[in-house]
Design an enzyme around this catalytic site. Structure first.
Site, PDB file in Angstrom:
ATOM      1  N   LYS A 107       1.034   9.176  31.953  1.00 22.10           N
ATOM      2  CA  LYS A 107       1.999   8.885  30.898  1.00 22.10           C
ATOM      3  C   LYS A 107       1.267   8.323  29.680  1.00 22.10           C
ATOM      4  O   LYS A 107       0.278   7.586  29.808  1.00 22.10           O
ATOM      5  CB  LYS A 107       3.039   7.883  31.395  1.00 22.10           C
ATOM      6  CG  LYS A 107       4.231   7.736  30.439  1.00 22.10           C
ATOM      7  CD  LYS A 107       5.326   6.869  31.029  1.00 22.10           C
ATOM      8  CE  LYS A 107       6.533   6.845  30.097  1.00 22.10           C
ATOM      9  NZ  LYS A 107       7.613   5.960  30.608  1.00 22.10           N
TER      10      LYS A 107
ATOM     11  N   ASN B   4      16.076  12.862  27.375  1.00 21.67           N
ATOM     12  CA  ASN B   4      15.576  11.511  27.598  1.00 21.67           C
ATOM     13  C   ASN B   4      15.340  10.819  26.261  1.00 21.67           C
ATOM     14  O   ASN B   4      15.032  11.465  25.257  1.00 21.67           O
ATOM     15  CB  ASN B   4      14.289  11.539  28.416  1.00 21.67           C
ATOM     16  CG  ASN B   4      13.046  11.788  27.575  1.00 21.67           C
ATOM     17  OD1 ASN B   4      12.439  10.857  27.036  1.00 21.67           O
ATOM     18  ND2 ASN B   4      12.658  13.057  27.448  1.00 21.67           N
TER      19      ASN B   4
ATOM     20  N   ASN C 154      -0.767  12.903  22.063  1.00 22.81           N
ATOM     21  CA  ASN C 154       0.672  13.042  21.916  1.00 22.81           C
ATOM     22  C   ASN C 154       1.048  13.008  20.430  1.00 22.81           C
ATOM     23  O   ASN C 154       1.273  11.947  19.854  1.00 22.81           O
ATOM     24  CB  ASN C 154       1.383  11.931  22.685  1.00 22.81           C
ATOM     25  CG  ASN C 154       2.879  12.143  22.758  1.00 22.81           C
ATOM     26  OD1 ASN C 154       3.464  12.818  21.926  1.00 22.81           O
ATOM     27  ND2 ASN C 154       3.517  11.545  23.756  1.00 22.81           N
TER      28      ASN C 154
ATOM     29  N   SER D  75       3.786  14.577  19.436  1.00 27.61           N
ATOM     30  CA  SER D  75       5.038  15.337  19.546  1.00 27.61           C
ATOM     31  C   SER D  75       6.227  14.608  20.127  1.00 27.61           C
ATOM     32  O   SER D  75       7.322  15.183  20.166  1.00 27.61           O
ATOM     33  CB  SER D  75       4.759  16.586  20.395  1.00 27.61           C
ATOM     34  OG  SER D  75       4.012  16.261  21.554  1.00 27.61           O
ATOM     35  N   CYS D  76       6.079  13.356  20.571  1.00 29.58           N
ATOM     36  CA  CYS D  76       7.241  12.638  21.096  1.00 29.58           C
ATOM     37  C   CYS D  76       8.308  12.550  20.003  1.00 29.58           C
ATOM     38  O   CYS D  76       8.033  12.042  18.905  1.00 29.58           O
ATOM     39  CB  CYS D  76       6.835  11.241  21.544  1.00 29.58           C
ATOM     40  SG  CYS D  76       8.204  10.270  22.199  1.00 29.58           S
TER      41      CYS D  76
ATOM     42  N   LYS E 224      -1.034  17.996  21.784  1.00 30.75           N
ATOM     43  CA  LYS E 224       0.289  18.385  22.282  1.00 30.75           C
ATOM     44  C   LYS E 224       1.233  18.601  21.111  1.00 30.75           C
ATOM     45  O   LYS E 224       1.493  17.689  20.323  1.00 30.75           O
ATOM     46  CB  LYS E 224       0.830  17.324  23.231  1.00 30.75           C
ATOM     47  CG  LYS E 224       2.082  17.763  23.991  1.00 30.75           C
ATOM     48  CD  LYS E 224       2.442  16.753  25.061  1.00 30.75           C
ATOM     49  CE  LYS E 224       3.604  17.224  25.915  1.00 30.75           C
ATOM     50  NZ  LYS E 224       3.947  16.244  26.970  1.00 30.75           N
TER      51      LYS E 224
ATOM     52  N   ASN F 287       6.359  20.067  23.634  1.00 30.96           N
ATOM     53  CA  ASN F 287       7.006  18.829  24.024  1.00 30.96           C
ATOM     54  C   ASN F 287       8.518  19.047  23.907  1.00 30.96           C
ATOM     55  O   ASN F 287       8.978  20.139  23.603  1.00 30.96           O
ATOM     56  CB  ASN F 287       6.537  17.663  23.146  1.00 30.96           C
ATOM     57  CG  ASN F 287       6.658  16.316  23.849  1.00 30.96           C
ATOM     58  OD1 ASN F 287       7.547  16.108  24.669  1.00 30.96           O
ATOM     59  ND2 ASN F 287       5.763  15.394  23.521  1.00 30.96           N
ATOM     60  N   THR F 288       9.282  18.007  24.129  1.00 33.47           N
ATOM     61  CA  THR F 288      10.737  18.154  24.170  1.00 33.47           C
ATOM     62  C   THR F 288      11.333  18.448  22.793  1.00 33.47           C
ATOM     63  O   THR F 288      10.736  18.175  21.755  1.00 33.47           O
ATOM     64  CB  THR F 288      11.380  16.887  24.751  1.00 33.47           C
ATOM     65  OG1 THR F 288      10.887  15.741  24.019  1.00 33.47           O
ATOM     66  CG2 THR F 288      11.034  16.737  26.215  1.00 33.47           C
TER      67      THR F 288
END
Length: 428
Positions: free
Chosen positions: A94, A130, A189, A191-192, A230, A257-258
């Site tokens: 994570k 999420n 990351n 892309s969150c 990502k 990503n999401t």
């Protein structure tokens, strides 16, 4: 970075699989098999049964292409150890940042979208939202646990997902400290889509190619292990940030990503879901409903990489709604070397990797493929423009009109070709 080889790790894995495979072949007795660690038995069994699922990506050798995606399934030592023991090809922990005190999660933080249930059956979860943030555990704790995992599983692939603010010193510090744990690669990351962009992190960087390129430059100047960027799907043309990251030295990209979403509104309370004290915020959408979108994004990136980075050791990791081996095959057919699973683990558990491997091998058997590379990217050539589709259909229609059985009229008979012309009108 691409300049660092991983020959020692590859050699260790090769030796483990070879030695273990010989032991397994020498005797089928239960007591002999049990001398091997469980994770190694899974690898040996896969090597001896069916097509070869192993892949080599940026110098890293994985026993299969299935990787735990960054998120709850890689949130601590216990669950990551479980993933290795069950046989996952790799684990992405994570996402961590230097200061976890800024990360405060809320509950509830998930919401589900279910398909209409058939009478007598349970409604299938097809969408998952999420609003969870990156790791809220102390940075030092995550470092210690990643170090422990690499000591216990030196031949397995552990990837650290990291995120920081727009600060070169912070990026250099997190890279140096995480590398000391012995992890095999970084996934950055960019892309969150929720929470972190409020601090100009995550998706906020991934949507700005100028910032993305600069930060990737800092990262690759410091890192001595492979770096994957990502990608966020929340952008008009995903090839632009992917190109930027690769040009800035990243060895690979991961997508997607999401997707930014609002799961729904409760029509009794008039409040959005997931509901926290009566309020909510847009979150990240995943699960099988996003797979068609993810496939399109992966296809676009793969075509760009094929055209602009030919012959280079640049990799693509596919993400988005993978719950079966056939789903994984689709991503690989579009150019992915590895396939990440996160929500699927939350729905089906860590042992689901066995089904994924079995189903992927069944697909390979059906088509006569003996390795992942036999079919990776094989479907890319069948994508084209709409204008080209129109032209192809026009030509096919015209060709069908030309190919007729026999002669159209008595005037078409010729003396020289009479026998052959007769044969064209015989039915048996």
């Amino acid at each position: 970075m691409a300049g660092l080889t991983h020959s020692l790790r590859l050699s260790a894995l090769d030796q483990a699989v070879t030695a273990s495979g010989e032991l397994f072949k020498q005797s089928r007795q239960h007591d002999q098999r049990c001398r091997l660690p469980r994770s190694q038995r899974v690898m040996v069994r896969a090597a001896l049964e069916g097509p070869d699922l192993s892949v080599v990506v940026n110098g890293l050798k994985l026993p299969n292409p299935f990787v735990i995606g960054s998120g709850p399934p890689g949130t601590n030592y216990t669950v990551m150890k479980r993933a290795f023991d069950e046989g996952w090809g790799g684990v992405i922990a994570k996402t961590v940042s230097l200061d976890s005190s800024k990360v405060v999660n809320v509950t509830p933080r998930y919401a589900r979208l279910k398909a209409s249930a058939v009478a007598g059956t349970k409604a299938e979860v097809i969408g998952w939202q999420n609003i969870e943030l990156i790791s809220d555990r102390p940075f030092e704790t995550m470092l210690a646990e990643m170090k422990q995992l690499k000591e216990e599983y030196p031949d397995r692939i552990l990837i650290a997902s990291i995120m920081e603010e727009y600060n070169r010193d912070a990026w250099e510090e997190i890279i140096e400290r995480v590398e000391e744990t012995g992890v095999d690669a970084f996934e950055i990351n960019f892309s969150c889509p929720h929470g972190m962009p409020e601090r100009k992190m995550g998706m906020a960087m991934g949507q700005d190619c100028s910032v993305l390129g600069e930060v990737c430059g800092w990262i690759n100047a410091k890192a001595t292990i492979p770096v994957w960027a990502k990608m966020t799907p929340n952008i008009t043309d995903i090839t632009q940030p992917a190109r930027t990251a690769l040009n800035a030295g990243c060895e690979g990209v991961a997508a997607i990503n999401t997707i930014t979403s609002v799961m729904g509104i409760n029509l009794d309370t008039l409040r959005p879901e997931p509901c926290v004290e009566g309020y909510s915020t847009p979150g990240g959408y995943s699960s099988k409903a996003v797979r068609p979108i993810a496939l399109a994004k992966v296809m676009s990136i793969a075509q760009m990489m094929k055209a602009e980075f030919p012959g280079q050791d640049k990799s693509l990791s596919g993400i988005g709604g993978v719950e079966t081996g056939n789903h994984a095959a689709e991503f690989i057919l579009l150019g992915a070397s590895t396939v990440q699973v996160c929500t699927g683990v939350m729905l089906h558990g860590y042992g689901h990797v066995k089904h994924l491997c079995t189903e992927l091998q069944a697909f390979m058997d059906k088509h006569g493929f003996t390795s992942i590379e036999d079919f990776r990217g094989a479907s890319l050539e069948y994508f084209t423009t709409h204008a080209d589709l129109v032209q192809r259909q026009k030509e096919a229609t015209e060709n069908k009109k030309k190919v007729r059985k026999g002669l159209a009229s008595d005037k078409d008979w010729t003396g020289e070709g009479f026998v052959k012309e007769t044969e064209t009108m015989v039915s048996n």
